[in-house]
Design an enzyme around this catalytic site. Structure first.
Site, PDB file in Angstrom:
ATOM      1  N   SER A 294      12.905   7.325  13.409  1.00 13.70           N
ATOM      2  CA  SER A 294      11.722   7.117  14.354  1.00 13.70           C
ATOM      3  C   SER A 294      12.324   7.011  15.671  1.00 13.70           C
ATOM      4  O   SER A 294      13.229   5.946  16.042  1.00 13.70           O
ATOM      5  CB  SER A 294      10.973   5.726  14.073  1.00 13.70           C
ATOM      6  OG  SER A 294      10.574   5.948  12.624  1.00 13.70           O
TER       7      SER A 294
ATOM      8  N   CYS B 252       0.050   6.303   8.240  1.00 19.71           N
ATOM      9  CA  CYS B 252       1.405   5.376   8.594  1.00 19.71           C
ATOM     10  C   CYS B 252       1.177   4.626   9.683  1.00 19.71           C
ATOM     11  O   CYS B 252       0.675   5.073  10.855  1.00 19.71           O
ATOM     12  CB  CYS B 252       2.330   6.226   8.428  1.00 19.71           C
ATOM     13  SG  CYS B 252       2.648   7.057   6.756  1.00 19.71           S
TER      14      CYS B 252
ATOM     15  N   CYS C   2       3.035  -1.633  15.192  1.00 22.73           N
ATOM     16  CA  CYS C   2       3.144  -1.526  13.795  1.00 22.73           C
ATOM     17  C   CYS C   2       2.370  -2.946  13.307  1.00 22.73           C
ATOM     18  O   CYS C   2       2.878  -3.711  13.397  1.00 22.73           O
ATOM     19  CB  CYS C   2       4.226  -1.158  13.370  1.00 22.73           C
ATOM     20  SG  CYS C   2       4.389  -1.594  11.619  1.00 22.73           S
TER      21      CYS C   2
ATOM     22  N   GLU D  77      11.200  -1.330   6.084  1.00 20.85           N
ATOM     23  CA  GLU D  77      12.370  -0.382   6.604  1.00 20.85           C
ATOM     24  C   GLU D  77      13.223  -0.218   5.382  1.00 20.85           C
ATOM     25  O   GLU D  77      13.743  -1.180   4.587  1.00 20.85           O
ATOM     26  CB  GLU D  77      12.960  -1.162   7.568  1.00 20.85           C
ATOM     27  CG  GLU D  77      14.373  -0.644   7.799  1.00 20.85           C
ATOM     28  CD  GLU D  77      14.246   0.885   8.245  1.00 20.85           C
ATOM     29  OE1 GLU D  77      13.742   1.287   8.989  1.00 20.85           O
ATOM     30  OE2 GLU D  77      15.197   1.772   7.290  1.00 20.85           O
TER      31      GLU D  77
ATOM     32  N   ASN E  67      -1.288   5.663  16.198  1.00 21.02           N
ATOM     33  CA  ASN E  67      -2.425   5.158  15.507  1.00 21.02           C
ATOM     34  C   ASN E  67      -2.951   3.809  16.161  1.00 21.02           C
ATOM     35  O   ASN E  67      -2.099   2.817  16.107  1.00 21.02           O
ATOM     36  CB  ASN E  67      -2.112   4.797  14.122  1.00 21.02           C
ATOM     37  CG  ASN E  67      -1.566   6.075  13.158  1.00 21.02           C
ATOM     38  OD1 ASN E  67      -2.490   6.992  13.411  1.00 21.02           O
ATOM     39  ND2 ASN E  67      -0.854   6.058  12.404  1.00 21.02           N
TER      40      ASN E  67
ATOM     41  N   GLU F  23       0.927  -1.119  -0.073  1.00 18.05           N
ATOM     42  CA  GLU F  23       0.096   0.087  -0.028  1.00 18.05           C
ATOM     43  C   GLU F  23       0.702   1.295  -0.113  1.00 18.05           C
ATOM     44  O   GLU F  23       1.982   1.293   0.476  1.00 18.05           O
ATOM     45  CB  GLU F  23      -0.775   0.124   1.356  1.00 18.05           C
ATOM     46  CG  GLU F  23      -1.952  -1.128   1.290  1.00 18.05           C
ATOM     47  CD  GLU F  23      -2.937  -0.773   2.243  1.00 18.05           C
ATOM     48  OE1 GLU F  23      -3.976  -1.480   2.042  1.00 18.05           O
ATOM     49  OE2 GLU F  23      -2.727  -0.084   3.162  1.00 18.05           O
TER      50      GLU F  23
ATOM     51  N   CYS G 141       3.241   8.201   0.719  1.00 20.80           N
ATOM     52  CA  CYS G 141       3.922   7.514   1.758  1.00 20.80           C
ATOM     53  C   CYS G 141       4.183   6.302   0.997  1.00 20.80           C
ATOM     54  O   CYS G 141       3.203   5.364   0.809  1.00 20.80           O
ATOM     55  CB  CYS G 141       2.984   7.352   2.956  1.00 20.80           C
ATOM     56  SG  CYS G 141       3.561   6.963   4.445  1.00 20.80           S
TER      57      CYS G 141
ATOM     58  N   CYS H 180       7.712  -6.406   7.289  1.00 22.43           N
ATOM     59  CA  CYS H 180       8.908  -5.761   7.747  1.00 22.43           C
ATOM     60  C   CYS H 180       9.515  -6.711   8.724  1.00 22.43           C
ATOM     61  O   CYS H 180       8.786  -7.277   9.448  1.00 22.43           O
ATOM     62  CB  CYS H 180       8.329  -4.233   8.223  1.00 22.43           C
ATOM     63  SG  CYS H 180       9.819  -3.459   9.143  1.00 22.43           S
TER      64      CYS H 180
ATOM     65  N   CYS I 250       8.152  -3.341  15.185  1.00 25.60           N
ATOM     66  CA  CYS I 250       7.696  -2.440  16.050  1.00 25.60           C
ATOM     67  C   CYS I 250       6.610  -2.713  16.634  1.00 25.60           C
ATOM     68  O   CYS I 250       5.474  -3.382  16.289  1.00 25.60           O
ATOM     69  CB  CYS I 250       7.930  -0.994  15.560  1.00 25.60           C
ATOM     70  SG  CYS I 250       9.144  -0.617  14.791  1.00 25.60           S
TER      71      CYS I 250
ATOM     72  N   HIS J 253      10.961   7.870  19.187  1.00 29.53           N
ATOM     73  CA  HIS J 253      10.071   7.019  20.010  1.00 29.53           C
ATOM     74  C   HIS J 253       9.907   6.980  21.472  1.00 29.53           C
ATOM     75  O   HIS J 253       9.144   6.919  22.326  1.00 29.53           O
ATOM     76  CB  HIS J 253       9.459   5.704  19.591  1.00 29.53           C
ATOM     77  CG  HIS J 253       8.946   5.550  18.162  1.00 29.53           C
ATOM     78  ND1 HIS J 253       8.333   6.743  17.400  1.00 29.53           N
ATOM     79  CD2 HIS J 253       9.043   4.755  17.133  1.00 29.53           C
ATOM     80  CE1 HIS J 253       8.022   6.434  16.351  1.00 29.53           C
ATOM     81  NE2 HIS J 253       8.499   5.139  16.101  1.00 29.53           N
TER      82      HIS J 253
HETATM   83  S1  SF4 Z   1       7.180   0.695  12.072  1.00 30.13           S
HETATM   84 FE1  SF4 Z   1       8.322   0.802  10.196  1.00 30.13          FE
HETATM   85  S2  SF4 Z   1      10.384  -0.466  11.086  1.00 30.13           S
HETATM   86 FE2  SF4 Z   1       8.934  -0.654  12.706  1.00 30.13          FE
HETATM   87  S3  SF4 Z   1       7.901  -2.662  12.074  1.00 30.13           S
HETATM   88 FE3  SF4 Z   1       6.525  -1.095  11.124  1.00 30.13          FE
HETATM   89  S4  SF4 Z   1       7.139  -0.992   9.149  1.00 30.13           S
HETATM   90 FE4  SF4 Z   1       9.115  -1.831  10.136  1.00 30.13          FE
END
Ligand code: SF4
Length: 355
Positions: A222, A343, A127, A168, A298, A100, A113, A120, A124, A224
């Site tokens: 990122s 995102c 995510c 990533e 999010n 996407e 984006c 990935c 994270c 965080h």
């Molecule tokens: S936030 Fe980005 S780096 Fe982290 S798991 Fe998701 S896609 Fe991968």
């Protein structure tokens, strides 16, 4: 000499090749080099979906190109638009994987984006893309096709590109850099370097490499959390590449490219939105040219229930504390929840990412 594209194909796909490589391909296929220039423009400026659209190329050349495969290997499955103007493009790769891109409108601009991987490997905590695990790298042509196909679909020009979709980007380094060069190349897409951002969870050796590539695009990290232990829980990549090492690479990047690095911060209630977090983050931001984007997390329903977005008043105070320390800090809205295009939310409904 033609450099093969990311995927293991017997012949290189023309989409994603640099101009010099496209000229070499034309010659390999028995055509004069200038046919390579024409092909390069059709692929990377016009974004043709079929070689039949490349009307000034001889039929015999088009037939040879067809034999290498279609000009684009992504298929647009759907485009969903939210009332706030944000949108989500869903694409299918040749191997049937879904990826996407998110469209984020802004004052006088539209940002796309783009994804660089299917899934990935970095997992994270917030995510959904990370929960998919790593499935495949996209090649440079597939990264560019997200821009080209979205541009064809929209009435407004896409002015900015952020490598912040699924995956990533610095773990798919060659395809990312190859696509960056074509995004910036005036003979191809021709975006200004300040309109292109690579967003990374933090891969210091690749940040250093990128600083030496000469592309000088914007870099977003990122962060965080300013604290190693908390960050390791939010972004497990921190166990391999510490925040200290990532920030040192970000500082080298800022100084080598004369750019300001964006520090992305997903505000999570009671985990990284305390006053002490803001004060420690301000110290980091003061070390090199940077700005901070704070984005309320999010919420992704199927993930950890403890991960709750910071309430608006908490985010406001966090940003005020940063500004009080002379940090350029902004609150970014999460847009597109209706279409799950923000995102960090890309593709989980079908099968998402970086903040
Ligand atoms: S936030 Fe980005 S780096 Fe982290 S798991 Fe998701 S896609 Fe991968």
């Amino acid at each position: 000499m033609i450099t093969p594209s990311q995927k293991e194909t017997t012949a290189p796909r023309p989409k994603g090749l640099a101009l010099e490589e496209t000229r070499a391909l034309a010659k390999d296929l028995g055509e004069p080099a200038y046919r390579g220039d024409q092909l390069f423009g059709w692929l990377h400026k016009t974004g043709v979906q079929s070689y039949d659209e490349a009307t000034n190329l001889p039929k015999r050349f088009r037939a040879k190109l067809e034999a290498l495969g279609p000009p684009t290997t992504l298929a647009l499955v759907e485009f969903s638009e939210a009332p706030d103007g944000s949108g989500k493009f869903l694409f299918r790769t040749e191997s049937g994987e879904l990826v996407e891109s998110a469209l984020i409108p802004g004052e006088g601009r539209a940002t796309l984006c783009v994804s660089t991987q299917v899934g990935c490997p970095l997992d994270c905590a917030f995510c959904a893309t990370g929960k998919m695990g790593f499935r495949a790298n996209l090649d440079a042509g597939e990264i560019l096709d997200q821009y080209l196909m979205a541009s064809r679909r929209l009435d407004v020009p896409i002015t900015n590109v952020v490598y912040m979709g699924m995956g990533e980007p610095l773990l798919n380094y060659d395809a990312t850099v190859r696509s960056l060069r074509l995004l910036l190349d005036e003979r191809a897409i021709g975006l200004g370097r300040k309109r292109v951002t690579v967003s990374t969870a933090g891969v210091p050796p690749a940040i250093d490499r990128l600083a030496d590539e000469g592309v000088r695009v914007k870099l977003a990290i990122s962060v965080h959390s300013p604290f190693e232990d908390v960050r390791s829980r939010i972004a497990p990549v921190n166990r391999k590449y510490s925040l200290a090492d990532t920030l040192a690479a970000a500082e080298r990047y800022a100084r080598a490219t004369d750019t300001r690095v964006t520090l992305e911060y997903a505000a999570i209630a009671n985990i990284n939105d305390r006053d002490e977090d803001a004060r420690a983050l301000a110290k980091i931001a003061g070390r090199f040219p940077s700005k901070v984007n704070v984005i309320p997390l999010n919420p992704v329903p199927e993930l950890d229930e403890a991960l709750v977005p910071s309430p608006p008043e908490r985010v406001e105070r966090f940003v005020e504390l940063l500004r009080a320390k002379n940090v350029d800090a902004f609150v970014r809205k999460t847009v597109g929840r209706e279409v799950e295009a923000a995102c960090g939310q890309l593709t989980t409904t079908h099968n998402t990412r970086h903040l």
